[in-house]
Design a protein around this motif. Structure first.
Motif, short mmCIF file in Angstrom:
data_model
loop_
_atom_site.label_atom_id
_atom_site.label_comp_id
_atom_site.label_asym_id
_atom_site.label_seq_id
_atom_site.Cartn_x
_atom_site.Cartn_y
_atom_site.Cartn_z
N GLY A 1 -0.23 -2.26 -1.62
CA GLY A 1 -1.30 -1.27 -1.59
C GLY A 1 -1.02 -0.19 -0.56
O GLY A 1 -1.20 1.00 -0.82
N MET A 2 -0.59 -0.60 0.61
CA MET A 2 -0.26 0.35 1.67
C MET A 2 0.96 1.19 1.29
O MET A 2 0.98 2.41 1.45
CB MET A 2 0.01 -0.40 2.98
CG MET A 2 0.41 0.50 4.12
SD MET A 2 -0.88 1.64 4.59
CE MET A 2 -1.51 0.79 5.99
N LEU A 3 1.98 0.54 0.75
CA LEU A 3 3.22 1.22 0.38
C LEU A 3 2.99 2.25 -0.72
O LEU A 3 3.60 3.32 -0.71
CB LEU A 3 4.25 0.18 -0.07
CG LEU A 3 5.64 0.66 -0.41
CD1 LEU A 3 6.31 1.22 0.83
CD2 LEU A 3 6.45 -0.49 -0.97
N LEU A 4 2.14 1.93 -1.67
CA LEU A 4 1.94 2.80 -2.82
C LEU A 4 0.92 3.91 -2.60
O LEU A 4 0.75 4.76 -3.47
CB LEU A 4 1.54 1.96 -4.04
CG LEU A 4 2.61 0.97 -4.51
CD1 LEU A 4 2.06 0.08 -5.62
CD2 LEU A 4 3.87 1.69 -4.96
N ARG A 5 0.27 3.91 -1.46
CA ARG A 5 -0.68 4.98 -1.18
C ARG A 5 0.02 6.33 -1.15
O ARG A 5 1.09 6.48 -0.57
CB ARG A 5 -1.36 4.76 0.17
CG ARG A 5 -2.47 3.77 0.12
CD ARG A 5 -3.22 3.60 1.42
NE ARG A 5 -3.09 4.69 2.36
CZ ARG A 5 -3.14 4.55 3.67
NH1 ARG A 5 -3.31 3.36 4.20
NH2 ARG A 5 -3.01 5.58 4.46
N ARG A 6 -0.58 7.29 -1.76
CA ARG A 6 0.01 8.63 -1.81
C ARG A 6 0.23 9.18 -0.40
O ARG A 6 1.25 9.81 -0.12
CB ARG A 6 -0.89 9.56 -2.60
CG ARG A 6 -0.30 10.96 -2.73
CD ARG A 6 -1.10 11.80 -3.65
NE ARG A 6 -1.03 11.18 -4.96
CZ ARG A 6 -1.07 11.85 -6.08
NH1 ARG A 6 -1.19 13.14 -6.07
NH2 ARG A 6 -0.99 11.23 -7.23
N SER A 7 -0.70 8.91 0.53
CA SER A 7 -0.55 9.44 1.89
C SER A 7 0.66 8.83 2.59
O SER A 7 1.34 9.50 3.37
CB SER A 7 -1.82 9.20 2.71
OG SER A 7 -2.10 7.82 2.82
N ASN B 1 -0.74 -18.66 -2.88
CA ASN B 1 -1.76 -17.65 -3.08
C ASN B 1 -1.82 -16.70 -1.89
O ASN B 1 -2.03 -15.51 -2.05
CB ASN B 1 -3.11 -18.31 -3.34
CG ASN B 1 -4.11 -17.34 -3.93
OD1 ASN B 1 -3.75 -16.35 -4.54
ND2 ASN B 1 -5.38 -17.63 -3.74
N GLN B 2 -1.65 -17.23 -0.69
CA GLN B 2 -1.66 -16.40 0.52
C GLN B 2 -0.52 -15.38 0.47
O GLN B 2 -0.71 -14.21 0.81
CB GLN B 2 -1.56 -17.26 1.78
CG GLN B 2 -1.58 -16.48 3.08
CD GLN B 2 -2.87 -15.69 3.28
OE1 GLN B 2 -3.93 -16.08 2.82
NE2 GLN B 2 -2.76 -14.58 3.98
N ALA B 3 0.67 -15.82 0.04
CA ALA B 3 1.80 -14.89 -0.07
C ALA B 3 1.48 -13.79 -1.07
O ALA B 3 1.79 -12.61 -0.83
CB ALA B 3 3.07 -15.64 -0.47
N GLY B 4 0.86 -14.16 -2.18
CA GLY B 4 0.48 -13.17 -3.18
C GLY B 4 -0.47 -12.13 -2.60
O GLY B 4 -0.33 -10.93 -2.85
N HIS B 5 -1.45 -12.57 -1.82
CA HIS B 5 -2.39 -11.65 -1.18
C HIS B 5 -1.68 -10.75 -0.18
O HIS B 5 -1.96 -9.54 -0.11
CB HIS B 5 -3.52 -12.42 -0.48
CG HIS B 5 -4.55 -12.96 -1.42
ND1 HIS B 5 -5.46 -12.17 -2.06
CD2 HIS B 5 -4.78 -14.23 -1.84
CE1 HIS B 5 -6.23 -12.91 -2.83
NE2 HIS B 5 -5.84 -14.17 -2.72
N GLU B 6 -0.78 -11.32 0.62
CA GLU B 6 -0.06 -10.51 1.61
C GLU B 6 0.81 -9.46 0.94
O GLU B 6 0.87 -8.31 1.40
CB GLU B 6 0.78 -11.42 2.51
CG GLU B 6 -0.05 -12.24 3.49
CD GLU B 6 0.80 -13.09 4.41
OE1 GLU B 6 1.95 -12.70 4.70
OE2 GLU B 6 0.30 -14.14 4.84
N ILE B 7 1.48 -9.85 -0.13
CA ILE B 7 2.33 -8.91 -0.86
C ILE B 7 1.46 -7.82 -1.49
O ILE B 7 1.79 -6.63 -1.43
CB ILE B 7 3.19 -9.63 -1.91
CG1 ILE B 7 4.24 -10.49 -1.21
CG2 ILE B 7 3.86 -8.63 -2.87
CD1 ILE B 7 4.98 -11.45 -2.13
N ALA B 8 0.35 -8.21 -2.09
CA ALA B 8 -0.55 -7.22 -2.70
C ALA B 8 -1.06 -6.23 -1.67
O ALA B 8 -1.11 -5.02 -1.92
CB ALA B 8 -1.72 -7.93 -3.39
N ASP B 9 -1.43 -6.72 -0.48
CA ASP B 9 -1.90 -5.82 0.58
C ASP B 9 -0.79 -4.86 1.01
O ASP B 9 -1.02 -3.66 1.21
CB ASP B 9 -2.39 -6.61 1.79
CG ASP B 9 -3.72 -7.32 1.54
OD1 ASP B 9 -4.39 -7.00 0.53
OD2 ASP B 9 -4.08 -8.19 2.35
#
Length: 147
Positions: free
Chosen positions: A14-20, A3-11
């Motif tokens: 999120g950063m990678l997919l930000r338009r900025s 679950n921790q790996a899933g959270h780290e990947i999701a975070d």
């Protein structure tokens, strides 16, 4: 642990997919490319190179702007000789955006710049780690939640 790996990947995603984040990278690799090529037009060029000719309406969801935004960007690229408009054989009212030879050459140069930028940013990684990451990322895209 899983679950921790899933959270780290999701975070990280999120950063990678930000338009900025994407805009900043696109600005860096398009710098000095000449008339019409910048962080706003790069997604149009890149997507057309990947998918082939498309209408502005069809392209809009892929690059995250509306049809009029695609049309404005396409007009700049057309003025720079990087794409042309052709009648859409499936819809007489629409036009397809098509990369010119000069546009394909610009995309090849942009892709080389992007690859060089990525390679340089991974230069401090231990031997084999970047290759492993590339392999695992490809696997994540083909077998993970985006598959």
């Amino acid at each position: 642990m899983e679950n921790q790996a899933g959270h780290e990947i999701a975070d990280a995603l999120g950063m990678l997919l930000r338009r900025s984040t994407r805009t900043q990278l696109h600005r860096r690799i398009t710098e000095g490319m000449g008339e019409g090529v910048d962080e706003l037009t790069y997604p149009v060029l890149s997507t057309l190179a990947r998918t082939g000719p498309r209408s502005a309406a069809d392209l809009a969801p892929d690059i995250g702007v509306d049809r009029s935004g695609v049309t404005r960007r396409a007009s700049r690229l057309e003025a720079a000789g990087l794409l042309r408009r052709e009648p859409d054989p499936a819809d007489g009212r629409a036009h397809l955006l098509v990369l010119t030879e000069q546009g394909r050459a610009a995309v090849a140069q942009l892709r080389a710049r992007l690859a060089a930028h990525i390679t340089a940013s991974l230069a401090s990684w231990p031997p084999g780690e970047a290759e492993r990451f590339a392999h695992d990322l490809r696997r994540f895209l083909t077998e993970g939640p985006f598959a």
